[in-house]
Design a protein around this motif. Structure first.
Motif, PDB file in Angstrom:
ATOM      1  N   TRP A 427      20.336 -59.026  47.012  1.00 18.99           N
ATOM      2  CA  TRP A 427      19.164 -59.817  47.377  1.00 18.99           C
ATOM      3  C   TRP A 427      18.400 -60.304  46.147  1.00 18.99           C
ATOM      4  N   ALA A 428      18.469 -59.561  45.059  1.00 27.17           N
ATOM      5  CA  ALA A 428      17.849 -60.045  43.817  1.00 27.17           C
ATOM      6  C   ALA A 428      18.528 -61.320  43.337  1.00 27.17           C
ATOM      7  N   VAL A 429      19.850 -61.365  43.430  1.00 29.37           N
ATOM      8  CA  VAL A 429      20.586 -62.569  43.052  1.00 29.37           C
ATOM      9  C   VAL A 429      20.330 -63.694  44.060  1.00 29.37           C
ATOM     10  N   ARG A 430      20.260 -63.310  45.338  1.00 27.29           N
ATOM     11  CA  ARG A 430      20.043 -64.325  46.380  1.00 27.29           C
ATOM     12  C   ARG A 430      18.722 -65.065  46.178  1.00 27.29           C
ATOM     13  N   PHE A 431      17.665 -64.348  45.782  1.00 28.12           N
ATOM     14  CA  PHE A 431      16.362 -64.972  45.599  1.00 28.12           C
ATOM     15  C   PHE A 431      16.104 -65.379  44.146  1.00 28.12           C
ATOM     16  N   LEU A 441      19.822 -53.206  37.770  1.00 28.86           N
ATOM     17  CA  LEU A 441      20.457 -52.640  38.964  1.00 28.86           C
ATOM     18  C   LEU A 441      21.953 -52.445  38.748  1.00 28.86           C
ATOM     19  N   GLN A 442      22.568 -53.382  38.035  1.00 25.21           N
ATOM     20  CA  GLN A 442      23.994 -53.267  37.712  1.00 25.21           C
ATOM     21  C   GLN A 442      24.268 -52.020  36.871  1.00 25.21           C
ATOM     22  N   PHE A 443      23.391 -51.745  35.905  1.00 28.77           N
ATOM     23  CA  PHE A 443      23.554 -50.568  35.053  1.00 28.77           C
ATOM     24  C   PHE A 443      23.589 -49.291  35.891  1.00 28.77           C
ATOM     25  N   GLY A 500      23.363 -62.220  49.395  1.00 28.04           N
ATOM     26  CA  GLY A 500      22.519 -61.137  49.890  1.00 28.04           C
ATOM     27  C   GLY A 500      23.187 -60.356  51.001  1.00 28.04           C
ATOM     28  N   TRP A 501      23.676 -61.063  52.025  1.00 31.47           N
ATOM     29  CA  TRP A 501      24.319 -60.381  53.145  1.00 31.47           C
ATOM     30  C   TRP A 501      25.683 -59.827  52.763  1.00 31.47           C
ATOM     31  N   TYR A 502      26.392 -60.505  51.827  1.00 32.10           N
ATOM     32  CA  TYR A 502      27.682 -59.954  51.410  1.00 32.10           C
ATOM     33  C   TYR A 502      27.503 -58.582  50.780  1.00 32.10           C
ATOM     34  N   PHE A 503      26.596 -58.465  49.801  1.00 35.01           N
ATOM     35  CA  PHE A 503      26.412 -57.171  49.138  1.00 35.01           C
ATOM     36  C   PHE A 503      25.834 -56.135  50.102  1.00 35.01           C
ATOM     37  N   THR A 504      25.069 -56.568  51.103  1.00 37.69           N
ATOM     38  CA  THR A 504      24.578 -55.625  52.105  1.00 37.69           C
ATOM     39  C   THR A 504      25.730 -55.062  52.931  1.00 37.69           C
ATOM     40  N   MET A 505      26.609 -55.937  53.422  1.00 38.15           N
ATOM     41  CA  MET A 505      27.756 -55.480  54.217  1.00 38.15           C
ATOM     42  C   MET A 505      28.699 -54.624  53.368  1.00 38.15           C
TER      43      MET A 505
END
Length: 537
Positions: A427-431, A441-443, A500-505
């Protein structure tokens, strides 16, 4: 003989009184407990230590193996920045060069299964030396190949065959020299050394390609790493396979002996005239030093080549293997997604994208260190909880010890935090928030992914103590398969539902299945493992 003695010998024996018998029993027991009072009884020999290798040697092996297994990871990370350059050099498309990555991944999945089983049977050292030599030859060929695309594909496959099995052999060596309770102290620094060196792969690859306007010097750099690994292993790596040397006390010669030891024997042979001034005992000693094996052992067969595949059929192994693969797929998904995200969303150039890889790889390094410490600490806590003496940790019977509970202690909480990090990244990337947020967050996501993957890999080796390299190879087979599948579905799903939804799923799928894997292992793993041990001939 005096009369008193004679009369005593002629008298029939009398039954001793109950009190006298009890005194005699107590006296005999005291004599048995005190060897100094009974010269006919010898104290039981102390049990042999799990490993005869010194702590200093184990420390050296930790960092030596950490350097050698970079032949597996560095080869992949250093190659990604070269893809556009290779397409131009070999007059082909980006998609065609991507096929070399696919070919590399296929060999990466299959080669460890073959060579790990071979190392379990015939020894770690000769197999490792052969693989490093093969890798060096492939790197030399890549450096010399300037125009042949089929040659590029074949040499990349050969490079993968040489480098990919080295982590499986390293895990086997750790299982050889360190008891279960102390393996984390080796695995943590070993994997962190590898990850730290591999972290600079994309930057080094991009910098060399930019400075030389070609890819050949990148392959020369890999050749140098292989040559150094070959020399270090050849001169200093002892044979550790328990099928060959037991706990390390048994002597072996030939290809199982270090080049340094072989050199010393040759110098002694040249400096001494045969048969002159040498005792029979000295000759017998030399003969024993040249034995090629300490005891009869079952040789390697084609059936052993599929040992890693057969491990997939065991219920206790399958639960652990899913944990190994799904936790690793988080890291792999980030690696595949980063170039596209930071190109399309944040407009980074190639050098900046290469630098974005560093936080995730740094997270892997730190995650490996933390995993090594937690593995040993959790073992100690679980041992005390279940009444196992830590001073006898080398004698703990894994058939009875709750190793699943020890390895997976607090893992459910870690999985929950990991799920939140992955969802937050999407969602950070999405927005399109500030790039520092997804990088941070990746770290943490890569650090926790590595922690979970290394912990479950350690458990996998624990529950297959006699085929540790093959067990790790089965994990690599499962890991590569799931990671390849996850990489294949990223772009279609992102196009369909957004990042956003991809990383959520993706996060929910991985976290739920990881949690299920942990719960199943803790609930039924020990029972399944005991049944498997009972069926073993």
């Amino acid at each position: 003989m005096n009369s008193t003695t004679q009369s005593t010998l002629l008298e029939p024996p009398t039954e001793p009184s109950t009190e006298a018998s009890q005194n005699d029993i107590e006296s005999d027991n005291a004599s048995n407990n005190n060897p100094t009072k009974n010269n006919n009884e010898t104290p039981a020999a102390p049990a042999a230590a799990y490993s005869a290798f010194s702590p200093a040697m184990r420390t050296y092996l930790t960092y030596l193996l950490g350097f050698i297994i970079t032949l597996s990871t560095l080869t992949a990370t250093i190659y990604f920045p070269l893809i556009p350059l290779l397409a131009t050099q070999f007059h082909t498309s980006i998609q065609a060069v991507n096929l070399t990555v696919t070919a590399y991944a296929i060999a990466q999945a299959l080669a460890p299964a073959l060579f790990a089983s071979l190392a379990d049977r015939v020894g770690r050292r000769p197999v490792l030396l052969f693989l490093v030599f093969l890798y060096a030859a492939a790197s030399l060929g890549l450096a010399l190949n300037r125009s042949s695309y089929p040659g590029l594909v074949a040499l990349r496959v050969l490079q993968s065959v040489g480098g990919s099995p080295t982590p499986a052999l390293a895990y086997g060596i750790v299982a050889d020299v360190a008891p279960v309770a102390e393996r984390g102290a080796m695995l943590g620094p070993l994997l962190s050394t590898c990850n730290a060196i591999s972290a600079v792969g994309p930057v080094v690859g991009g910098a060399l390609a930019l400075a030389t306007a070609g890819a050949e010097w990148v392959f020369v750099a890999l050749l140098v790493v292989a040559a150094v690994s070959l020399l270090l292993a050849g001169f200093t790596l002892p044979e550790t396979a328990r099928a060959m040397v037991g706990n390390g006390e048994k002597e072996v010669g030939g290809v199982w002996s270090t080049w340094w030891a072989c050199g010393r024997k040759m110098l002694r042979a040249r400096s001494a005239r045969p048969g002159v001034g040498r005792s029979r005992r000295e000759k017998e000693t030399d003969s024993s030093e040249l034995r090629t094996g300490p005891e009869p052992r079952r040789g390697w067969s084609l059936r052993d080549a599929v040992a890693s595949f057969r491990i997939l059929l065991h219920k206790d192994a399958l639960a652990v293997l899913w944990m190994v693969a799904s936790s690793y797929s988080i890291y792999y998904t980030f690696q595949v997604a980063i170039p596209v995200i930071f190109d399309e969303v944040y407009g980074y150039n190639e050098l900046e994208i290469g630098l974005v890889f560093l936080p995730g790889l740094a997270g892997m390094t730190i995650g490996g260190i933390v995993a090594g410490k937690l593995v040993d600490r959790n073992y100690a806590v679980t041992a005390r909880k279940h009444g196992f003496e830590l001073k006898d940790k080398e004698k703990h019977d894994l058939a009875e010890f709750p190793i699943e509970a020890a390895r997976y202690r607090h893992c459910l909480a870690i999985i929950f935090v990991e799920a939140l990090l992955v969802i937050g990244y999407g969602w950070a990337v999405r927005f399109r928030v500030h790039p520092a947020v997804p990088i941070i967050l990746q770290f943490f996501a890569c650090a926790l992914s590595t922690l979970l993957s290394h912990t479950s890999s350690a458990l996998l080796v624990d529950i297959f103590p006699n085929t540790s390299s093959s067990a790790y190879a089965s994990g690599q087979l499962m890991r590569c398969g799931l990671s390849a599948a996850s990489a294949a579905v990223i772009q279609p799903l992102v196009d369909a539902v957004g990042r956003g939804w991809y990383f959520t799923m993706f996060s929910l799928f991985v976290s739920v299945t990881c949690a299920a894997s942990v719960l199943v292992s803790q609930w039924k793993g020990r029972e399944w493992r005991q049944n498997r041990f009972a069926r073993r001939p």
